[in-house]
Write a protein that holds these residues in place. Structure first.
Motif, short mmCIF file in Angstrom:
data_model
loop_
_atom_site.label_atom_id
_atom_site.label_comp_id
_atom_site.label_asym_id
_atom_site.label_seq_id
_atom_site.Cartn_x
_atom_site.Cartn_y
_atom_site.Cartn_z
N GLU A 1 25.14 5.06 -24.14
CA GLU A 1 24.13 6.04 -23.74
C GLU A 1 23.84 6.93 -24.95
OE1 GLU A 1 22.70 6.45 -20.66
OE2 GLU A 1 23.73 4.60 -20.06
N ALA A 2 22.59 7.03 -25.34
CA ALA A 2 22.23 7.89 -26.47
C ALA A 2 22.71 9.31 -26.20
CB ALA A 2 20.72 7.86 -26.68
N GLY A 3 23.27 9.95 -27.22
CA GLY A 3 23.69 11.34 -27.08
C GLY A 3 25.11 11.52 -26.57
N HIS B 1 27.91 7.10 -30.21
CA HIS B 1 27.30 6.19 -29.23
C HIS B 1 26.66 5.02 -29.97
CE1 HIS B 1 22.96 6.75 -29.88
NE2 HIS B 1 23.23 8.01 -30.16
N SER C 1 24.04 3.15 -28.72
CA SER C 1 22.69 2.81 -28.26
C SER C 1 21.78 2.69 -29.48
CB SER C 1 22.19 3.92 -27.34
OG SER C 1 20.80 3.79 -27.13
N GLY C 2 21.09 1.58 -29.61
CA GLY C 2 20.18 1.39 -30.74
C GLY C 2 20.87 1.28 -32.08
N ASN D 1 28.64 10.95 -27.32
CA ASN D 1 29.64 10.53 -28.30
C ASN D 1 31.04 10.74 -27.74
OD1 ASN D 1 27.62 9.96 -30.26
ND2 ASN D 1 27.40 12.16 -30.56
N ALA E 1 17.72 2.05 -28.42
CA ALA E 1 17.74 3.51 -28.30
C ALA E 1 16.63 3.96 -27.36
CB ALA E 1 17.55 4.14 -29.67
N ASP E 2 16.93 4.94 -26.55
CA ASP E 2 15.85 5.45 -25.69
C ASP E 2 15.99 6.95 -25.50
OD1 ASP E 2 17.41 3.73 -22.87
OD2 ASP E 2 18.08 5.44 -24.07
N ARG F 1 20.15 0.93 -37.34
CA ARG F 1 20.48 2.34 -37.57
C ARG F 1 21.31 2.46 -38.84
NH1 ARG F 1 23.64 4.80 -32.57
NH2 ARG F 1 25.53 4.67 -33.82
N VAL G 1 24.60 9.31 -36.59
CA VAL G 1 24.39 9.91 -35.26
C VAL G 1 24.75 11.40 -35.30
CG1 VAL G 1 25.24 10.00 -32.87
CG2 VAL G 1 24.69 7.80 -33.93
#
Ligand code: HEC
Length: 143
Positions: free
Chosen positions: A62-64, A71, A73-74, A66, A142-143, A78, A83
């Motif tokens: 899930e983005a955000g 995380h 995601s994506g 940690n 990533a979203d 990257r 992050v």
């Protein structure tokens, strides 16, 4: 009729016990390997499940979110160590890497060999497992 006579030829009856059946299956396995266009192991390994077992204690997808690790995601495409809010080693921040399937494969084989001084020490020496996890991560945009 024919199959029954084949069974009889091999000394098997309809009442064959499990051991015999297993032996027969085992003798057919190499044949099924020849007939199957993909390696069976690659089809059977579930990347999502493996990620839960081997990575999720330290990494969310899930983005955000940690945990001990950033995380993921994506993560494909990257830059390494980028992050916001994640705790990175200086080694990771200054590695100059961008994650793609190839660099992830090398990293996961032996993290400390690729990024000397990284705080991630978990390695996946099994190539089939790495491929399954990388394929799973490729699907986590990533979203
Ligand atoms: C015990 C905790 C732990 C486990 C388990 C773990 N990692 Fe990590 N991971 C980390 C830490 C901590 C970092 C940050 C390393 C650094 O900064 O040097 C990291 C970094 C990474 C990075 C780089 C991310 C970035 O933003 O640059 C990737 C990719 C990664 N891990 C993938 C995985 C995968 C895939 C698994 C499962 C096979 C896994 N990790 C299992 C702790 C863990």
């Amino acid at each position: 009729m024919i199959s029954i006579s084949i069974c009889k030829t091999f000394g098997l009856s309809h009442n064959q016990d499990k051991g015999q059946r297993r032996a027969l299956l085992a003798s057919l396995l190499p044949l099924s390997g020849l007939l199957c266009p993909f390696p069976a192991a690659a089809q059977e390994i579930d990347g999502a499940r493996l990620f839960q077992q081997r990575c999720a204690s330290c990494h969310s997808i899930e983005a955000g979110q940690n945990k001990a690790g950033p995380h993921l995601s994506g993560v494909i495409g990257r830059p390494a160590g980028s992050v916001e809010g994640a705790t990175y080693s200086e080694a990771m921040r200054s590695s100059g890497l961008t994650w793609d399937s190839q660099s992830l494969d090398t990293f996961l084989t032996a993290p400390g060999r690729m990024v000397r001084g990284t705080r991630m020490t978990v390695a996946l020496p099994n190539a089939t497992q790495r491929a399954a996890i990388i394929q799973y991560l490729e699907g986590q945009s990533a979203d």
